[in-house]
Design a protein around this motif. Structure first.
Motif, short mmCIF file in Angstrom:
data_model
loop_
_atom_site.label_atom_id
_atom_site.label_comp_id
_atom_site.label_asym_id
_atom_site.label_seq_id
_atom_site.Cartn_x
_atom_site.Cartn_y
_atom_site.Cartn_z
N GLY A 273 0.81 -1.22 0.00
CA GLY A 273 0.00 0.00 0.00
C GLY A 273 0.84 1.27 0.00
N ASN A 274 1.97 1.24 0.72
CA ASN A 274 2.81 2.43 0.77
C ASN A 274 3.36 2.80 -0.60
OD1 ASN A 274 4.39 0.07 0.84
ND2 ASN A 274 6.14 1.16 1.73
N VAL A 275 3.75 1.79 -1.38
CA VAL A 275 4.33 2.04 -2.70
C VAL A 275 3.26 2.57 -3.66
CG1 VAL A 275 5.49 1.00 -4.68
CG2 VAL A 275 6.12 0.30 -2.37
N SER A 276 2.12 1.89 -3.70
CA SER A 276 1.06 2.34 -4.61
C SER A 276 0.54 3.72 -4.21
CB SER A 276 -0.08 1.32 -4.66
OG SER A 276 -0.63 1.11 -3.38
N ASP A 277 0.46 3.98 -2.90
CA ASP A 277 0.02 5.30 -2.44
C ASP A 277 1.00 6.38 -2.86
OD1 ASP A 277 -2.20 4.19 -1.31
OD2 ASP A 277 -1.45 4.24 0.77
N ALA A 278 2.29 6.07 -2.78
CA ALA A 278 3.30 7.05 -3.17
C ALA A 278 3.22 7.36 -4.67
CB ALA A 278 4.70 6.55 -2.81
N VAL A 279 3.06 6.31 -5.49
CA VAL A 279 2.93 6.52 -6.94
C VAL A 279 1.69 7.34 -7.23
CG1 VAL A 279 2.57 5.41 -9.17
CG2 VAL A 279 4.21 4.44 -7.56
N SER A 280 0.57 7.01 -6.59
CA SER A 280 -0.68 7.76 -6.81
C SER A 280 -0.52 9.22 -6.41
CB SER A 280 -1.82 7.13 -6.01
OG SER A 280 -2.13 5.85 -6.49
N ALA A 281 0.18 9.46 -5.31
CA ALA A 281 0.39 10.84 -4.85
C ALA A 281 1.19 11.63 -5.87
CB ALA A 281 1.10 10.84 -3.50
N ALA B 270 10.37 6.79 -10.60
CA ALA B 270 10.99 7.46 -9.45
C ALA B 270 10.87 6.62 -8.19
CB ALA B 270 10.35 8.83 -9.24
N VAL B 271 9.67 6.08 -7.95
CA VAL B 271 9.47 5.25 -6.76
C VAL B 271 10.29 3.97 -6.87
CG1 VAL B 271 7.77 3.93 -5.43
CG2 VAL B 271 7.19 6.22 -6.27
N ALA B 272 10.42 3.43 -8.07
CA ALA B 272 11.25 2.23 -8.26
C ALA B 272 12.69 2.49 -7.83
CB ALA B 272 11.21 1.80 -9.73
N ARG B 273 13.21 3.65 -8.22
CA ARG B 273 14.60 3.97 -7.85
C ARG B 273 14.75 4.12 -6.34
NH1 ARG B 273 13.88 6.89 -12.63
NH2 ARG B 273 13.50 8.88 -11.58
N VAL B 274 13.72 4.70 -5.69
CA VAL B 274 13.77 4.84 -4.24
C VAL B 274 13.71 3.47 -3.56
CG1 VAL B 274 12.60 5.76 -2.21
CG2 VAL B 274 12.75 7.15 -4.28
N VAL B 275 12.79 2.62 -4.02
CA VAL B 275 12.64 1.29 -3.44
C VAL B 275 13.92 0.47 -3.61
CG1 VAL B 275 11.42 -0.93 -3.68
CG2 VAL B 275 10.14 1.22 -3.69
N ALA B 276 14.57 0.62 -4.77
CA ALA B 276 15.82 -0.12 -5.02
C ALA B 276 16.90 0.28 -4.03
CB ALA B 276 16.28 0.12 -6.46
N LYS B 277 16.89 1.57 -3.63
CA LYS B 277 17.93 2.07 -2.71
C LYS B 277 17.57 1.85 -1.25
CE LYS B 277 19.15 5.87 -5.88
NZ LYS B 277 19.06 7.35 -6.06
N GLU B 278 16.28 2.09 -0.92
CA GLU B 278 15.88 2.15 0.48
C GLU B 278 15.11 0.91 0.96
OE1 GLU B 278 16.68 4.73 2.40
OE2 GLU B 278 17.56 5.96 0.81
N GLY B 279 14.62 0.08 0.01
CA GLY B 279 13.78 -1.05 0.39
C GLY B 279 12.31 -0.67 0.31
N GLU B 280 11.45 -1.70 0.31
CA GLU B 280 10.03 -1.43 0.08
C GLU B 280 9.24 -1.15 1.36
OE1 GLU B 280 7.69 -5.20 -0.85
OE2 GLU B 280 9.73 -5.77 -1.44
#
Length: 205
Positions: free
Chosen positions: A156-164, A178-188
């Motif tokens: 939910g956090n990832v989809s909410d961030a993309v929607s925002a 953009a969110v993919a790059r963040v998740v790759a660096k910081e984790g999901e």
């Protein structure tokens, strides 16, 4: 079976196109997206066709691209989705948007289409997960997000961030990337607010 029509646009209706092929006019039911992509009356056009034959009717459905035709067939494998609802979904969401909605399990995006309530939206994203990439039309941002997540399913956090980010005016592909790059660096497991903040930083860099 009719797989494709190449001819002249004879007329356009609210949800149909009449294509003149050598003097024979074929009526094809189309999504709003396909109707908008067709040229003006009197000009040459090509439609990719899905023909549905039943005891009491034969009906043609026309699509601007093979990807849209494939989505039509895939959508109708879900219980509760007939041709009318499938065309409504394709009128509202592009193939790329559909791929994103399924990859992110985004019920709200799927629910934008007329005739798709919360239960059907949930069924669509659940039953179609893992199937969308097989028919293509997945943008680079979604591919990156699926890679970063491993199995391509977002919390939910990832989809909410993309929607925002989309609500802030960024394209779906940009937001997913953009969110993919963040998740790759910081984790999901990063909180939604932090994902949005870091996503904005990625988009501005």
């Amino acid at each position: 079976m009719i797989g494709k029509l190449k001819g002249i646009v004879d007329s356009l209706g609210d949800d149909t196109a009449l294509i003149d092929v050598g003097g024979v006019c074929y009526e094809a039911h189309c999504s709003g997206r396909t109707l908008q992509a067709l040229p003006a009356v009197g000009e040459a056009a090509t439609l990719f066709i899905e023909m549905i034959v039943r005891e009491d009717m034969i009906r043609l459905y026309g699509f601007a691209t093979p990807a849209e035709k494939n989505w039509f067939k895939l959508l109708m494998t879900v219980q509760g989705v007939g041709s009318r609802v499938a065309l409504a979904i394709l009128s509202t969401l592009s193939p790329s948007d559909l791929s994103s909605a399924i990859a992110l399990q985004d019920k709200a995006m799927m629910g934008r289409a007329p005739g798709v309530g919360p239960k059907l939206a949930q069924r669509l994203v659940s039953e179609l997960k893992g199937k969308a990439p097989a028919i293509g039309a997945v943008d680079a941002g979604v591919i990156g997000l699926q890679t970063a997540l491993g199995d391509g399913l977002a919390g939910g956090n990832v989809s909410d961030a993309v929607s925002a980010l989309v609500n802030l005016g960024y394209a779906q592909a940009q937001a997913s990337g953009a969110v993919a790059r963040v998740v790759a660096k910081e984790g999901e497991e990063v909180a939604t607010e932090k994902l949005i903040r870091l996503g904005l930083r990625e988009l501005s860099s």
